[in-house]
Scaffold this motif. Structure first.
Motif, short mmCIF file in Angstrom:
data_model
loop_
_atom_site.label_atom_id
_atom_site.label_comp_id
_atom_site.label_asym_id
_atom_site.label_seq_id
_atom_site.Cartn_x
_atom_site.Cartn_y
_atom_site.Cartn_z
N HIS A 1 0.82 -1.23 0.00
CA HIS A 1 0.00 0.00 0.00
C HIS A 1 0.84 1.27 0.00
CE1 HIS A 1 -3.21 -2.78 0.81
NE2 HIS A 1 -2.55 -3.21 1.87
N LYS A 2 1.94 1.27 -0.76
CA LYS A 2 2.79 2.45 -0.84
C LYS A 2 2.31 3.38 -1.94
CE LYS A 2 5.11 0.81 2.36
NZ LYS A 2 4.98 1.40 3.69
N THR A 3 2.54 4.68 -1.76
CA THR A 3 2.21 5.63 -2.82
C THR A 3 3.21 5.46 -3.96
OG1 THR A 3 1.34 7.18 -1.20
CG2 THR A 3 1.98 8.10 -3.35
N LEU A 4 2.70 5.26 -5.17
CA LEU A 4 3.56 5.00 -6.34
C LEU A 4 3.48 6.15 -7.33
CD1 LEU A 4 2.86 1.27 -7.07
CD2 LEU A 4 5.08 2.34 -7.39
N ILE A 5 4.64 6.69 -7.66
CA ILE A 5 4.70 7.73 -8.71
C ILE A 5 5.49 7.14 -9.88
CG2 ILE A 5 5.44 10.07 -9.29
CD1 ILE A 5 5.50 10.72 -6.31
N LEU A 6 4.91 7.17 -11.07
CA LEU A 6 5.63 6.69 -12.26
C LEU A 6 5.84 7.84 -13.23
CD1 LEU A 6 6.81 4.44 -14.06
CD2 LEU A 6 4.52 4.11 -15.01
N ASN A 7 7.12 8.12 -13.49
CA ASN A 7 7.48 9.07 -14.54
C ASN A 7 7.74 8.22 -15.80
OD1 ASN A 7 10.49 10.91 -15.31
ND2 ASN A 7 8.41 11.41 -15.85
N PRO A 8 6.78 8.20 -16.75
CA PRO A 8 6.86 7.22 -17.85
C PRO A 8 7.82 7.66 -18.96
CG PRO A 8 4.90 8.54 -18.08
CD PRO A 8 5.60 9.05 -16.86
N ALA A 9 9.10 7.80 -18.60
CA ALA A 9 10.10 8.27 -19.55
C ALA A 9 11.30 7.31 -19.53
CB ALA A 9 10.56 9.67 -19.15
N PRO A 10 11.87 6.95 -20.72
CA PRO A 10 11.39 7.33 -22.05
C PRO A 10 10.05 6.65 -22.36
CG PRO A 10 13.25 5.80 -22.20
CD PRO A 10 13.07 6.12 -20.76
N ALA A 11 9.32 7.28 -23.29
CA ALA A 11 7.94 6.88 -23.56
C ALA A 11 7.84 5.45 -24.08
CB ALA A 11 7.36 7.83 -24.61
N GLN A 12 6.90 4.72 -23.57
CA GLN A 12 6.52 3.43 -24.16
C GLN A 12 5.10 3.11 -23.72
OE1 GLN A 12 8.11 -0.29 -22.14
NE2 GLN A 12 9.77 1.10 -21.65
N GLU A 13 4.43 2.26 -24.51
CA GLU A 13 3.08 1.82 -24.13
C GLU A 13 3.20 0.92 -22.91
OE1 GLU A 13 -0.31 0.63 -26.82
OE2 GLU A 13 1.39 0.70 -28.21
N LEU A 14 2.23 1.00 -22.00
CA LEU A 14 2.34 0.21 -20.77
C LEU A 14 1.09 -0.63 -20.57
CD1 LEU A 14 3.86 2.96 -18.45
CD2 LEU A 14 5.03 0.95 -19.36
N PRO A 15 1.25 -1.84 -19.98
CA PRO A 15 0.06 -2.69 -19.76
C PRO A 15 -0.88 -2.08 -18.72
CG PRO A 15 2.08 -3.76 -18.93
CD PRO A 15 2.50 -2.49 -19.60
N THR A 16 -2.19 -2.27 -18.93
CA THR A 16 -3.20 -1.75 -18.00
C THR A 16 -3.00 -2.32 -16.61
OG1 THR A 16 -4.72 -1.59 -19.83
CG2 THR A 16 -5.71 -1.53 -17.66
N GLU A 17 -2.58 -3.58 -16.55
CA GLU A 17 -2.33 -4.25 -15.27
C GLU A 17 -1.33 -3.46 -14.41
OE1 GLU A 17 -3.12 -6.85 -12.55
OE2 GLU A 17 -4.24 -6.70 -14.44
N LEU A 18 -0.36 -2.84 -15.07
CA LEU A 18 0.63 -2.02 -14.37
C LEU A 18 0.02 -0.65 -14.04
CD1 LEU A 18 3.91 -1.52 -13.88
CD2 LEU A 18 3.67 -0.23 -15.97
N LEU A 19 -0.59 -0.03 -15.04
CA LEU A 19 -1.10 1.35 -14.87
C LEU A 19 -2.11 1.45 -13.73
CD1 LEU A 19 -1.50 2.44 -18.60
CD2 LEU A 19 0.18 3.29 -16.94
#
Ligand code: ATP
Length: 304
Positions: free
Chosen positions: A158-176
């Motif tokens: 239950h940690k707060t997660l910040i994702l800086n999606p760089a360099p750009a790539q498509e990501l799975p919904t399961e992750l997002l």
């Protein structure tokens, strides 16, 4: 109040910057003017941004067992970052970015090297480090399986997660769907959503990600500032601060580090975005990514 811990899981590179009068032609050797060795990598840059602001900061990453790796670890340590959990690969060299600067142009060749040696099972072994942190900050310069493992462990605790999606790539919904805050710039937002900015509004593009379960989308707009949106709320936008720009390298890293820091202090999204907008504006007034990261005192002094 006990200080809340921030752990950054990401890349560490040595940037080798050669300044030359012009690019050599194929097969040609020319004499350059200067070479500089500058610690970089989005993960390390963001760790420096957080540590300069004063939060307890831990870096999880990988370097080679070589001189560059040692220099990168030493420089993070000097900034106050906990480097105990950085893996040292015996077989692969420290990641590098070879940058050639000629007047008004540059070329960059990145060799990820040891950054790709940070594996999912390394993260699983560090579950206790993640579970003792309050915020986990990630980028995409390490293997996606490693990012997925880190997200899974952080989500479990239950940690707060910040994702800086760089360099750009498509990501799975399961992750997002496990991410609390995602911080794309405009072109990364286009890649993530597979939607074109000329055809869709920021609002529609951000909704695409919110619908996948992300709590908040924060889109940095360079000199135009930053926009953000939470589920079922309106898009909000603020302008950037007018500053004398020296070097915008690492503006996004300063923004992400500052966002993590201000959220860790119990502030609202609006307050954290506004603070990150200040920190990144100040960062672009100085040369270099890590060198430009301001202290909390410098931010307070500049914006008082
Ligand atoms: P980079 O990849 O160079 O680190 P980025 O594309 O991830 O950058 P940007 O959107 O360019 O990130 O910048 C991040 C934030 O930095 C912006 O939202 C803004 O707050 C601040 N910033 C960037 N450029 C400027 C500028 N010229 N003046 C003031 N603030 C700026």
């Amino acid at each position: 109040m006990t200080q809340r811990k921030i752990t950054i899981i990401g890349s560490m590179n040595m940037d080798m910057v050669v300044e030359a009068p012009r690019f050599p032609n194929g097969g040609e050797t020319i004499i350059g003017n200067k070479i500089s060795f500058i610690p970089g990598g989005k993960g390390a840059n963001q760790a420096v941004a957080v540590a300069r602001l004063g939060a307890p900061t831990t870096m999880i990453g990988a370097v080679g067992e070589d001189a560059f790796g040692q220099t990168l670890m030493d420089s993070l340590k000097e900034t106050g970052v906990d480097v105990h959990y950085i893996k040292q690969s015996q077989t692969v060299s420290t990641g590098t970015a070879s940058i050639t600067l000629v007047p008004d142009e540059n070329t960059i060749v990145v060799v990820p090297g040891a950054n790709h040696e940070l594996k999912a099972d390394d993260i699983e072994k560090l579950e206790s480090v993640i579970s003792e942190s309050d915020i986990i900050l990630l980028q995409l310069e390490i293997p996606l399986e490693t990012v997925e493992a880190a997200v899974d462990v952080a989500f479990k605790h239950h940690k707060t997660l910040i994702l800086n999606p760089a360099p750009a790539q498509e990501l799975p919904t399961e992750l997002l769907k496990k991410i609390d805050y995602i911080t794309p710039n405009e072109s990364e937002l286009e890649t993530l959503t597979q939607m074109n900015r000329s055809e869709y509004s920021l609002d529609e593009m951000m909704d695409e990600l919110l619908d996948k379960g992300i709590r908040c989308v924060i889109t940095t707009l360079g000199a135009d500032g930053v926009a953000w949106k939470q589920k079922d709320e309106q898009v909000r936008q603020i302008s950037s601060h007018q500053v004398s720009v020296v070097d915008t390298t690492g503006a996004g890293d300063a923004f992400n580090g500052a966002l993590a820091y201000f959220l860790s202090q119990g502030n609202s999204v609006e307050q954290a975005v506004s603070f990150a907008n200040q920190v990144s504006a100040l960062a672009v007034t100085k040369f270099g990514a890590q060198g430009g990261m301001p202290t909390l005192e410098a931010v307070k002094e500049y914006f008082r």
